[in-house]
Design a protein around this motif. Structure first.
Motif, PDB file in Angstrom:
ATOM      1  N   VAL A 194       0.637  -0.723   0.266  1.00 10.45           N
ATOM      2  CA  VAL A 194      -0.236  -0.126   0.040  1.00 10.45           C
ATOM      3  C   VAL A 194       0.552   1.480  -0.118  1.00 10.45           C
ATOM      4  O   VAL A 194       0.561   1.701  -0.901  1.00 10.45           O
ATOM      5  N   TRP A 195       1.904   1.614   0.752  1.00 13.26           N
ATOM      6  CA  TRP A 195       2.815   2.021   1.059  1.00 13.26           C
ATOM      7  C   TRP A 195       3.818   2.810  -0.528  1.00 13.26           C
ATOM      8  O   TRP A 195       3.652   3.223  -1.220  1.00 13.26           O
ATOM      9  N   LEU A 196       3.991   1.913  -0.886  1.00 16.68           N
ATOM     10  CA  LEU A 196       4.648   1.783  -1.703  1.00 16.68           C
ATOM     11  C   LEU A 196       4.189   2.180  -3.339  1.00 16.68           C
ATOM     12  O   LEU A 196       4.102   2.376  -4.081  1.00 16.68           O
ATOM     13  N   LEU A 197       2.229   1.501  -3.082  1.00 13.09           N
ATOM     14  CA  LEU A 197       1.444   2.672  -4.579  1.00 13.09           C
ATOM     15  C   LEU A 197       2.017   4.040  -4.411  1.00 13.09           C
ATOM     16  O   LEU A 197       2.370   4.477  -4.927  1.00 13.09           O
ATOM     17  N   GLY A 198       2.417   4.583  -3.221  1.00 14.83           N
ATOM     18  CA  GLY A 198       2.627   5.589  -3.296  1.00 14.83           C
ATOM     19  C   GLY A 198       3.624   6.078  -3.795  1.00 14.83           C
ATOM     20  O   GLY A 198       3.760   6.972  -4.871  1.00 14.83           O
ATOM     21  N   VAL A 199       4.721   5.509  -3.498  1.00 13.87           N
ATOM     22  CA  VAL A 199       5.904   5.604  -4.524  1.00 13.87           C
ATOM     23  C   VAL A 199       5.725   5.206  -6.049  1.00 13.87           C
ATOM     24  O   VAL A 199       6.418   5.846  -6.629  1.00 13.87           O
ATOM     25  N   TRP A 200       5.278   4.811  -6.402  1.00  9.45           N
ATOM     26  CA  TRP A 200       4.926   4.516  -7.344  1.00  9.45           C
ATOM     27  C   TRP A 200       4.224   5.822  -7.910  1.00  9.45           C
ATOM     28  O   TRP A 200       4.361   5.824  -9.388  1.00  9.45           O
ATOM     29  N   ALA A 201       3.246   6.075  -7.817  1.00  6.03           N
ATOM     30  CA  ALA A 201       2.111   6.488  -8.371  1.00  6.03           C
ATOM     31  C   ALA A 201       2.960   8.204  -8.837  1.00  6.03           C
ATOM     32  O   ALA A 201       3.450   8.790  -9.325  1.00  6.03           O
ATOM     33  N   TYR A 202       4.166   8.461  -7.684  1.00  9.29           N
ATOM     34  CA  TYR A 202       5.079   9.828  -7.861  1.00  9.29           C
ATOM     35  C   TYR A 202       6.018   9.323  -9.245  1.00  9.29           C
ATOM     36  O   TYR A 202       5.884  10.031  -9.629  1.00  9.29           O
ATOM     37  N   ARG A 203       6.406   8.267  -8.842  1.00 12.67           N
ATOM     38  CA  ARG A 203       7.907   7.290 -10.597  1.00 12.67           C
ATOM     39  C   ARG A 203       6.794   7.902 -11.061  1.00 12.67           C
ATOM     40  O   ARG A 203       7.296   8.367 -12.594  1.00 12.67           O
ATOM     41  N   TYR A 204       5.368   7.220 -11.727  1.00 13.17           N
ATOM     42  CA  TYR A 204       4.964   7.160 -12.801  1.00 13.17           C
ATOM     43  C   TYR A 204       4.491   8.474 -12.904  1.00 13.17           C
ATOM     44  O   TYR A 204       5.149   8.386 -14.688  1.00 13.17           O
ATOM     45  N   SER A 205       4.162   8.704 -12.400  1.00 11.50           N
ATOM     46  CA  SER A 205       3.421  10.517 -13.015  1.00 11.50           C
ATOM     47  C   SER A 205       4.776  11.173 -13.342  1.00 11.50           C
ATOM     48  O   SER A 205       4.811  12.110 -13.929  1.00 11.50           O
ATOM     49  N   ALA A 206       6.637  11.360 -12.666  1.00  9.96           N
ATOM     50  CA  ALA A 206       7.121  11.756 -13.131  1.00  9.96           C
ATOM     51  C   ALA A 206       7.668  11.350 -13.837  1.00  9.96           C
ATOM     52  O   ALA A 206       8.223  12.509 -14.894  1.00  9.96           O
ATOM     53  N   ARG A 207       7.886   9.918 -14.438  1.00 14.33           N
ATOM     54  CA  ARG A 207       7.820  10.006 -15.577  1.00 14.33           C
ATOM     55  C   ARG A 207       7.368   9.308 -17.668  1.00 14.33           C
ATOM     56  O   ARG A 207       7.020   9.757 -18.444  1.00 14.33           O
ATOM     57  N   VAL A 208       5.532   9.478 -16.599  1.00  7.94           N
ATOM     58  CA  VAL A 208       4.572   9.477 -17.936  1.00  7.94           C
ATOM     59  C   VAL A 208       4.209  10.790 -17.961  1.00  7.94           C
ATOM     60  O   VAL A 208       3.090  10.761 -16.963  1.00  7.94           O
ATOM     61  N   PRO A 209       4.353  12.112 -18.364  1.00  7.23           N
ATOM     62  CA  PRO A 209       2.774  12.604 -18.098  1.00  7.23           C
ATOM     63  C   PRO A 209       2.059  12.428 -18.853  1.00  7.23           C
ATOM     64  O   PRO A 209       1.743  11.969 -19.777  1.00  7.23           O
ATOM     65  N   LEU A 210       0.832  12.779 -17.925  1.00  6.18           N
ATOM     66  CA  LEU A 210      -0.791  12.462 -18.751  1.00  6.18           C
ATOM     67  C   LEU A 210      -1.334  13.592 -19.730  1.00  6.18           C
ATOM     68  O   LEU A 210      -1.225  14.631 -18.457  1.00  6.18           O
ATOM     69  N   GLY A 211      -1.768  13.275 -20.300  1.00  2.00           N
ATOM     70  CA  GLY A 211      -3.487  14.460 -20.665  1.00  2.00           C
ATOM     71  C   GLY A 211      -4.108  14.726 -19.522  1.00  2.00           C
ATOM     72  O   GLY A 211      -4.613  14.228 -19.096  1.00  2.00           O
ATOM     73  N   ALA A 212      -4.691  15.683 -19.947  1.00  2.00           N
ATOM     74  CA  ALA A 212      -5.824  16.226 -19.007  1.00  2.00           C
ATOM     75  C   ALA A 212      -6.778  15.763 -18.837  1.00  2.00           C
ATOM     76  O   ALA A 212      -7.673  15.357 -18.121  1.00  2.00           O
ATOM     77  N   GLY A 213      -7.331  14.867 -20.648  1.00  4.98           N
ATOM     78  CA  GLY A 213      -8.534  13.942 -20.433  1.00  4.98           C
ATOM     79  C   GLY A 213      -8.504  12.903 -19.465  1.00  4.98           C
ATOM     80  O   GLY A 213      -8.954  12.199 -18.631  1.00  4.98           O
ATOM     81  N   GLN A 214      -6.968  12.326 -19.592  1.00  4.04           N
ATOM     82  CA  GLN A 214      -6.292  11.129 -19.350  1.00  4.04           C
ATOM     83  C   GLN A 214      -6.479  11.324 -16.825  1.00  4.04           C
ATOM     84  O   GLN A 214      -7.240  10.226 -16.713  1.00  4.04           O
ATOM     85  N   GLY A 215      -6.306  12.492 -17.322  1.00  2.33           N
ATOM     86  CA  GLY A 215      -5.320  12.342 -15.768  1.00  2.33           C
ATOM     87  C   GLY A 215      -6.991  12.635 -15.066  1.00  2.33           C
ATOM     88  O   GLY A 215      -7.395  12.397 -13.804  1.00  2.33           O
ATOM     89  N   GLY A 216      -7.903  13.773 -15.596  1.00  5.58           N
ATOM     90  CA  GLY A 216      -9.308  13.607 -15.158  1.00  5.58           C
ATOM     91  C   GLY A 216      -9.353  12.564 -15.220  1.00  5.58           C
ATOM     92  O   GLY A 216     -10.980  12.341 -14.145  1.00  5.58           O
ATOM     93  N   LEU A 217      -9.693  11.527 -15.721  1.00  5.41           N
ATOM     94  CA  LEU A 217     -10.702  10.104 -15.953  1.00  5.41           C
ATOM     95  C   LEU A 217     -10.010   9.680 -15.232  1.00  5.41           C
ATOM     96  O   LEU A 217     -11.337   8.298 -14.545  1.00  5.41           O
TER      97      LEU A 217
END
Length: 370
Positions: free
Chosen positions: A189-212
């Protein structure tokens, strides 16, 4: 970190702490239930899982962007923990001593453990209160259990992030053997937070994807919760491990399956929030300031509210204010946290400077020897 994202995470942090408070304030021995808010009485574990994911996200961010050395990282973690842990433990002991005299019956249940006080204090200060299958409650302060998890997640992350080669492998393996299965069960559960940060930094999503992702994660959590998902997974765990083992040994980790689902929803929400924060206009100051202000009391609220609820419930009975107990017990702890919490949490900065200076002094003799 984008300002919009920082404000959103502060809001999430404060709301999660407030939810834990609401859950506990609804206990029969405290208020007998709060009108309307009693509907949230089962969301305590969910709120703590929000904290775990948020913690992993923030730790990954600071290690990537701010705290580039293990000394800076360690000083920040020590300061963050002990700036509130020490005052909270002192307050717990004082309140429990007074409350148990005012109304002993409210301190006669399993929620108040006072034998071997020195062991309880040392276990809490060293965060060894939850290792393997142990459970050492610091008197009435039940919520302290989560720090016995998070502190070790900080250490595990430091070993994996700052060390290299065989040293890292041996350190992580040794730490896992020390920590034991109960704490490790909630590590994903804690590592999901680490993944969320690193994925966001590595893969910039568009507004539509982010909103979804943002909206979909909330909808997914609500569907899971409203359709009884946590209860079904808990029943499955009982069949798999046995009820006695689940409650006596796994204790706070017994809801690990539903925690994984909740953690995934929170992590997805944060990934969506990162994408939206970059593309939305800057939030106005009139929204930012109250959120920042309330977030400044989050850790103090989380770690001080339970013994305060216990004490105010005892005080209400002792002085004959039962007709007003909802107001006294519900608002009294919030007032105390408001009076003390800000000054307590502000000690983090001076403590960090103190730890850094201590690390510097320890390094200088070694440098002279070399």
């Amino acid at each position: 970190m984008h300002r919009n994202l920082s404000i959103y995470l502060d809001l999430v942090r404060f709301l999660a702490a407030l939810m834990v408070f609401v859950v506990h304030a609804n206990y029969e021995r405290f208020t007998g239930g709060i009108p309307v808010l009693w509907h949230f009485k089962d969301l305590g574990n969910d709120a703590v899982m929000v904290f775990f994911v948020l913690s992993g996200f923030v730790i990954a961010y600071v290690a990537d962007q701010k705290e580039r050395t293990i000394e800076e990282y360690a000083a920040s973690r020590f300061a963050r923990l002990y700036s509130v842990v020490v005052p909270a433990l002192i307050l717990t002991m004082l309140l429990d001593a007074a409350g148990s005299v005012l109304e002993p019956s409210l301190y006669s249940g399993r929620w108040y453990e006072y034998d071997d006080p020195l062991v309880r204090i040392l276990a809490s200060l060293s965060f060894t209160n939850e290792l393997w299958f142990s459970y050492t409650r610091p008197f009435s302060n039940g919520p302290f259990w989560s720090l016995g998890y998070e502190a070790w997640y900080y250490v595990l992350f430091a070993a994996a992030h700052f060390l290299r080669g065989h040293t890292r492998t041996v350190a992580v393996a040794t730490l896992c053997l020390i920590i034991g299965p109960k704490i490790l069960l909630l590590l994903p559960v804690w590592l999901l937070g680490v993944w969320a940060y690193r994925y966001s930094a590595r893969v910039p999503l568009g507004a539509g994807q982010g909103g979804l992702l943002f909206v979909g994660s909330i909808a997914g959590y609500l569907a899971f919760r409203l359709n009884g998902g946590p209860d079904e997974l808990l029943e499955f765990s009982k069949e798999l491990f046995g009820t006695e083992f689940l409650y006596d040994k796994l204790s706070w980790s017994r809801k690990f399956l539903s925690s994984y689902v909740i953690g995934a929803c929170v992590a997805a929400n944060f990934v969506g929030a990162v994408a939206l924060a970059r593309r939305l206009p800057r939030l106005p100051v009139w929204m930012e300031q109250p959120i920042r202000y309330c977030a400044g009391f989050t850790f103090a609220l989380y770690l001080m509210h339970y013994p305060l609820l216990q004490f105010f419930a005892a005080l209400t009975v002792a002085v004959g204010l039962e007709p007003y107990r909802l107001a006294v017990v519900g608002l009294g702890p919030l007032a105390v946290v408001w009076l003390l919490g800000g000054s307590i949490e502000r000690q983090k900065g001076p403590l960090k400077a103190l730890f850094l200076s201590w690390f510097d002094r320890e390094q200088q003799p070694a440098m002279r020897v070399r």
